[in-house]
Write a protein that holds these residues in place. Structure first.
Motif, PDB file in Angstrom:
ATOM      1  N   LEU A   1      27.203  48.060  83.853  1.00  0.00           N
ATOM      2  CA  LEU A   1      28.860  48.643  82.503  1.00  0.00           C
ATOM      3  C   LEU A   1      28.110  49.498  81.315  1.00  0.00           C
ATOM      4  O   LEU A   1      27.479  49.562  81.697  1.00  0.00           O
ATOM      5  CB  LEU A   1      29.148  47.135  82.049  1.00  0.00           C
ATOM      6  CG  LEU A   1      29.163  45.623  82.659  1.00  0.00           C
ATOM      7  CD1 LEU A   1      29.024  44.500  81.450  1.00  0.00           C
ATOM      8  CD2 LEU A   1      30.353  46.033  83.186  1.00  0.00           C
ATOM      9  N   LEU A   2      29.210  50.369  81.949  1.00  0.00           N
ATOM     10  CA  LEU A   2      29.854  52.074  81.203  1.00  0.00           C
ATOM     11  C   LEU A   2      30.429  51.255  80.002  1.00  0.00           C
ATOM     12  O   LEU A   2      31.497  50.782  80.116  1.00  0.00           O
ATOM     13  CB  LEU A   2      30.341  52.958  81.948  1.00  0.00           C
ATOM     14  CG  LEU A   2      29.896  53.111  83.698  1.00  0.00           C
ATOM     15  CD1 LEU A   2      30.091  53.813  83.863  1.00  0.00           C
ATOM     16  CD2 LEU A   2      27.864  53.324  83.054  1.00  0.00           C
ATOM     17  N   PHE A   3      29.452  51.312  78.463  1.00  0.00           N
ATOM     18  CA  PHE A   3      30.378  51.252  77.397  1.00  0.00           C
ATOM     19  C   PHE A   3      30.479  52.614  76.458  1.00  0.00           C
ATOM     20  O   PHE A   3      29.423  53.258  76.585  1.00  0.00           O
ATOM     21  CB  PHE A   3      29.600  50.552  76.627  1.00  0.00           C
ATOM     22  CG  PHE A   3      29.905  49.024  76.944  1.00  0.00           C
ATOM     23  CD1 PHE A   3      30.740  48.618  76.448  1.00  0.00           C
ATOM     24  CD2 PHE A   3      28.680  48.473  77.940  1.00  0.00           C
ATOM     25  CE1 PHE A   3      30.944  46.937  77.298  1.00  0.00           C
ATOM     26  CE2 PHE A   3      29.525  47.548  78.719  1.00  0.00           C
ATOM     27  CZ  PHE A   3      30.322  46.622  77.912  1.00  0.00           C
ATOM     28  N   GLY A   4      31.999  52.897  76.121  1.00  0.00           N
ATOM     29  CA  GLY A   4      31.997  53.795  75.586  1.00  0.00           C
ATOM     30  C   GLY A   4      31.994  53.712  74.038  1.00  0.00           C
ATOM     31  O   GLY A   4      31.076  53.822  73.237  1.00  0.00           O
ATOM     32  N   PRO A   5      33.095  54.112  73.160  1.00  0.00           N
ATOM     33  CA  PRO A   5      33.909  53.526  72.317  1.00  0.00           C
ATOM     34  C   PRO A   5      33.490  51.834  71.870  1.00  0.00           C
ATOM     35  O   PRO A   5      33.788  51.825  70.781  1.00  0.00           O
ATOM     36  CB  PRO A   5      35.362  53.972  72.008  1.00  0.00           C
ATOM     37  CG  PRO A   5      35.714  54.405  73.713  1.00  0.00           C
ATOM     38  CD  PRO A   5      34.773  54.135  74.215  1.00  0.00           C
ATOM     39  N   THR A   6      33.766  51.061  72.859  1.00  0.00           N
ATOM     40  CA  THR A   6      33.865  49.429  72.644  1.00  0.00           C
ATOM     41  C   THR A   6      32.468  49.372  73.020  1.00  0.00           C
ATOM     42  O   THR A   6      30.809  49.763  73.177  1.00  0.00           O
ATOM     43  CB  THR A   6      34.617  48.509  73.974  1.00  0.00           C
ATOM     44  OG1 THR A   6      33.747  48.914  75.074  1.00  0.00           O
ATOM     45  CG2 THR A   6      36.081  49.373  74.181  1.00  0.00           C
ATOM     46  N   PRO A   7      32.066  47.896  72.175  1.00  0.00           N
ATOM     47  CA  PRO A   7      30.114  47.687  71.413  1.00  0.00           C
ATOM     48  C   PRO A   7      30.175  47.101  72.507  1.00  0.00           C
ATOM     49  O   PRO A   7      30.869  45.686  72.978  1.00  0.00           O
ATOM     50  CB  PRO A   7      30.561  46.482  70.311  1.00  0.00           C
ATOM     51  CG  PRO A   7      32.115  46.697  70.022  1.00  0.00           C
ATOM     52  CD  PRO A   7      32.691  47.629  71.016  1.00  0.00           C
ATOM     53  N   GLU A   8      28.893  46.899  73.503  1.00  0.00           N
ATOM     54  CA  GLU A   8      28.794  45.832  74.384  1.00  0.00           C
ATOM     55  C   GLU A   8      27.906  44.310  73.362  1.00  0.00           C
ATOM     56  O   GLU A   8      28.604  43.313  74.170  1.00  0.00           O
ATOM     57  CB  GLU A   8      28.179  46.430  75.599  1.00  0.00           C
ATOM     58  CG  GLU A   8      26.563  46.835  73.851  1.00  0.00           C
ATOM     59  CD  GLU A   8      26.154  48.224  73.484  1.00  0.00           C
ATOM     60  OE1 GLU A   8      25.244  48.595  73.393  1.00  0.00           O
ATOM     61  OE2 GLU A   8      27.361  49.144  73.305  1.00  0.00           O
ATOM     62  N   ALA A   9      28.156  44.717  72.948  1.00  0.00           N
ATOM     63  CA  ALA A   9      27.738  43.435  71.795  1.00  0.00           C
ATOM     64  C   ALA A   9      28.895  42.396  72.080  1.00  0.00           C
ATOM     65  O   ALA A   9      28.853  41.368  71.784  1.00  0.00           O
ATOM     66  CB  ALA A   9      27.624  43.805  70.550  1.00  0.00           C
ATOM     67  N   ALA A  10      30.313  42.804  71.822  1.00  0.00           N
ATOM     68  CA  ALA A  10      31.468  41.910  72.113  1.00  0.00           C
ATOM     69  C   ALA A  10      32.269  41.458  73.539  1.00  0.00           C
ATOM     70  O   ALA A  10      32.735  40.428  73.493  1.00  0.00           O
ATOM     71  CB  ALA A  10      33.017  42.779  71.981  1.00  0.00           C
ATOM     72  N   HIS A  11      31.332  41.368  74.406  1.00  0.00           N
ATOM     73  CA  HIS A  11      31.385  41.270  75.079  1.00  0.00           C
ATOM     74  C   HIS A  11      30.109  40.044  75.938  1.00  0.00           C
ATOM     75  O   HIS A  11      29.043  40.266  75.799  1.00  0.00           O
ATOM     76  CB  HIS A  11      31.270  42.265  76.805  1.00  0.00           C
ATOM     77  CG  HIS A  11      32.474  42.908  76.524  1.00  0.00           C
ATOM     78  ND1 HIS A  11      33.693  43.092  77.423  1.00  0.00           N
ATOM     79  CD2 HIS A  11      32.529  44.141  75.569  1.00  0.00           C
ATOM     80  CE1 HIS A  11      34.171  44.190  76.640  1.00  0.00           C
ATOM     81  NE2 HIS A  11      33.387  44.824  75.877  1.00  0.00           N
TER      82      HIS A  11
END
Length: 66
Positions: A1-11
């Motif tokens: 999964l690519l994460f830019g502005p979104t926090p990966e901890a929220a998923h």
């Protein structure tokens, strides 16, 4: 999964998910990624390293072959 502005901890990531992200002091700038970069550089996406992405995809594909 690519994460830019979104926090990966929220998923809710699974054991086979691989996170590729750029560590920046401005990241995450938003819980869901704003339509426009507040700092107008969008480095969280532009600076993602092709080799890192390729390595992550390769790990996933090799894992699928097992």
């Amino acid at each position: 999964l690519l994460f830019g502005p979104t926090p990966e901890a929220a998923h809710d990531l699974g054991p086979t998910d691989v996170v590729v992200t750029v560590s920046l002091p401005c990241r995450p700038c938003d819980a869901h990624g704003p339509a426009r970069c507040p700092l107008v550089h969008h480095r969280c996406m532009r600076d993602l390293d092709v080799e890192q992405i390729y390595a992550a995809v390769t790990r996933l594909l090799v894992g699928c072959a097992d």
